[in-house]
Motif scaffolding. Structure first.
Motif, mmCIF file in Angstrom:
data_model
loop_
_atom_site.group_PDB
_atom_site.id
_atom_site.type_symbol
_atom_site.label_atom_id
_atom_site.label_comp_id
_atom_site.label_asym_id
_atom_site.label_seq_id
_atom_site.Cartn_x
_atom_site.Cartn_y
_atom_site.Cartn_z
ATOM 1 N N HIS B 107 38.358 24.949 23.305
ATOM 2 C CA HIS B 107 37.659 25.197 22.270
ATOM 3 C C HIS B 107 36.194 25.571 22.621
ATOM 4 O O HIS B 107 35.725 26.383 21.853
ATOM 5 N N VAL B 108 35.662 24.846 23.486
ATOM 6 C CA VAL B 108 34.290 25.049 23.931
ATOM 7 C C VAL B 108 33.971 26.625 24.341
ATOM 8 O O VAL B 108 33.029 27.291 23.937
ATOM 9 N N GLN B 110 35.640 28.953 23.444
ATOM 10 C CA GLN B 110 35.520 30.031 22.270
ATOM 11 C C GLN B 110 34.126 30.285 21.491
ATOM 12 O O GLN B 110 33.604 31.333 21.550
ATOM 13 N N ALA B 111 33.446 29.240 21.568
ATOM 14 C CA ALA B 111 31.995 29.300 21.047
ATOM 15 C C ALA B 111 31.358 29.974 22.216
ATOM 16 O O ALA B 111 30.312 30.718 21.828
ATOM 17 N N LEU B 112 31.659 29.438 23.263
ATOM 18 C CA LEU B 112 30.776 30.015 24.772
ATOM 19 C C LEU B 112 30.904 31.427 24.655
ATOM 20 O O LEU B 112 29.905 32.458 24.966
ATOM 21 N N ARG B 114 31.704 33.558 22.401
ATOM 22 C CA ARG B 114 30.944 34.271 21.291
ATOM 23 C C ARG B 114 29.304 34.329 21.553
ATOM 24 O O ARG B 114 28.641 35.409 21.334
ATOM 25 N N PHE B 115 28.853 33.251 21.690
ATOM 26 C CA PHE B 115 27.374 33.244 22.104
ATOM 27 C C PHE B 115 26.862 34.115 23.263
ATOM 28 O O PHE B 115 25.789 34.892 23.314
ATOM 29 N N THR B 230 29.258 19.052 19.311
ATOM 30 C CA THR B 230 30.482 19.966 18.839
ATOM 31 C C THR B 230 30.809 21.043 19.969
ATOM 32 O O THR B 230 29.695 21.203 20.838
ATOM 33 N N PRO B 231 31.755 21.779 19.913
ATOM 34 C CA PRO B 231 32.012 22.864 20.837
ATOM 35 C C PRO B 231 30.684 23.975 20.729
ATOM 36 O O PRO B 231 30.171 24.413 21.767
ATOM 37 N N GLU B 232 30.294 24.222 19.281
ATOM 38 C CA GLU B 232 29.080 25.150 19.544
ATOM 39 C C GLU B 232 27.794 24.461 19.898
ATOM 40 O O GLU B 232 27.171 25.288 20.710
ATOM 41 N N GLU B 233 27.537 23.252 19.784
ATOM 42 C CA GLU B 233 26.584 22.627 20.388
ATOM 43 C C GLU B 233 26.431 22.617 22.072
ATOM 44 O O GLU B 233 25.544 22.956 22.612
ATOM 45 N N ALA B 235 28.213 24.773 23.750
ATOM 46 C CA ALA B 235 28.128 26.365 24.165
ATOM 47 C C ALA B 235 26.486 26.360 24.465
ATOM 48 O O ALA B 235 26.205 27.148 25.340
#
Lengths: 100, 287
Positions: B107-108, B110-112, B114-115, B230-233, B235
């Motif tokens: 999951h992480v 995926q955000a990683l 993208r960013f 969160t995964p986004e944080e 990333a």
């Protein structure tokens, strides 16, 4: 910049403005770019928002004449009401038309 | 090296092509003096266009190669015979983009992915688990390698601009990934896991004979200390650490730091004037 291709497809001409020199501290480094279309679109940046409007106007002129321009922006106390940079540095911005 | 003369359109097309292929490129433009706006495109094995003077082209070509190596765009002034002011030339460099190699299509990741794409990285995601390593889960990834770490590392060339994030959270995947990437010139190797997990992993790697000094290359727990949940944080925490590592910085708040706030810590001060006249023999002092 993906926008440029879309603007072109819409029949617009494009000018590119690039920060080519920085003296002192400035919001964007050398190499920062902003693109402007003859239709009035704008993307990217050459400062933190301080001089974008002025560069946009200059870019429209460059698109009309086809001649590139070197612009210089700074700020002093006397210039405080004029266009300039809030953080005290000086930048030079080169504006050129992209070939059609 | 061949020199091609071409129109502006041709030059821009060649530039776009080279950038899309991730090749190192420099573009030199006359920004003060004549011919204003003239361009020279420096490709790995070819030069396209001209700044209007063969000697100037040669000097700028040499400087462009130096600037490309140091990943610095810069305006320089060149002395010209018979012209009092010389000309100023802006050299814009486009080094090949850095790569982010992610072990663990979690999951992480995926955000990683993208960013990292919006930061200009090429992203490779690898995982042995067919359910996880799919283009549907990673539409932005440049490459997805469905393989065990050893196998993946035999297919991927890890270069001095390949940053590694190991996110599998499972010793049977992340330890081979660590052992493999520690053999490469990767400038950054981060591994996910709590402090406890990292201690245990460290102990096992030492027992496996990995020298202490080599283990110091591992950033684990991965990321900067921003309390990411969160995964986004997570990333953002990981990418912030990678950016800091690229620039040789520690990643603390700017309020407690001193000196320049941008770029590599050891970069030449902006106060130095790079436009003092230069000649083929080197820079000439104006003072």
């Amino acid at each position: 910049m993906p926008e440029i291709d879309a603007w072109r497809a819409g029949g617009n001409r494009i000018a590119l403005a690039t920060v080519v020199k920085v003296e002192g501290s400035a919001p964007r480094p050398v190499g920062a770019v902003m693109a402007v279309s003859s239709g009035g679109d704008l993307t990217g940046s050459v400062s933190g928002g301080c001089v974008e409007t002025a560069v946009f106007e200059e870019a429209q002129d460059v698109l009309k004449t086809g001649t590139p321009k070197l612009l210089r922006y700074g700020i002093t106390d006397e210039m405080a009401w004029d266009v300039g940079l809030a953080c005290g540095g000086t930048i030079e911005v080169f504006v050129e038309p992209l070939p059609e | 090296m061949s020199v091609t003369s071409t129109t502006g359109t041709g030059l821009f097309d060649r530039l776009k092509e080279a950038l899309a292929a991730g090749k190192p490129v420099a573009v030199a433009t006359v920004i003060r003096g004549e011919p204003l706006g003239a361009k020279l495109l420096v490709l790995p094995d070819e030069v396209v266009g001209s700044l209007g003077d063969a000697t100037l082209d040669e000097e700028v070509l040499a400087d462009a190669q130096t600037l490309l190596a140091s990943e610095r765009s810069e305006t320089r002034r060149y002395a010209m015979v018979g012209r009092e002011d010389g000309v100023e030339v802006y050299v814009e460099v486009h080094p090949p983009p850095p790569t982010l190699l992610i072990f663990g299509a979690v999951h992480v990741a995926q955000a990683l992915t993208r960013f990292a794409k919006s930061l200009g990285f090429r992203v490779i995601v690898t995982d042995a688990r067919a359910k996880l390593a799919t283009p549907e889960r990673f539409p932005e990834a440049d490459e997805i390698v469905q393989a065990w770490p050893d196998d993946a590392l035999s297919q991927i060339t890890v270069q001095p601009n390949t940053y590694v994030a190991i996110l599998t959270h499972d010793p049977k995947f992340d330890e081979p990934a660590l052992l493999g990437t520690l053999e490469t010139p990767a400038p950054y190797i981060g591994a996910v896991g709590s402090r406890g997990t990292n201690q245990d992993r460290r102990r096992r790697l030492l027992e496996a004979g990995v020298p202490e000094e080599r283990l110091r290359r591992i950033h684990g727990p991965i990321g900067l200390d921003i309390g990411a949940e969160t995964p986004e944080e997570m990333a953002i925490s990981i990418l912030a650490e990678i950016i800091a590592s690229r620039h040789g910085r520690s990643g603390g708040p700017l309020t407690t730091a001193s000196g320049s706030i941008r770029g590599p810590l050891d970069s030449v001060s902006q106060a130095a004037d790079p436009t003092s006249p230069v000649t083929a023999a080197g820079r000439v002092s104006t003072e």
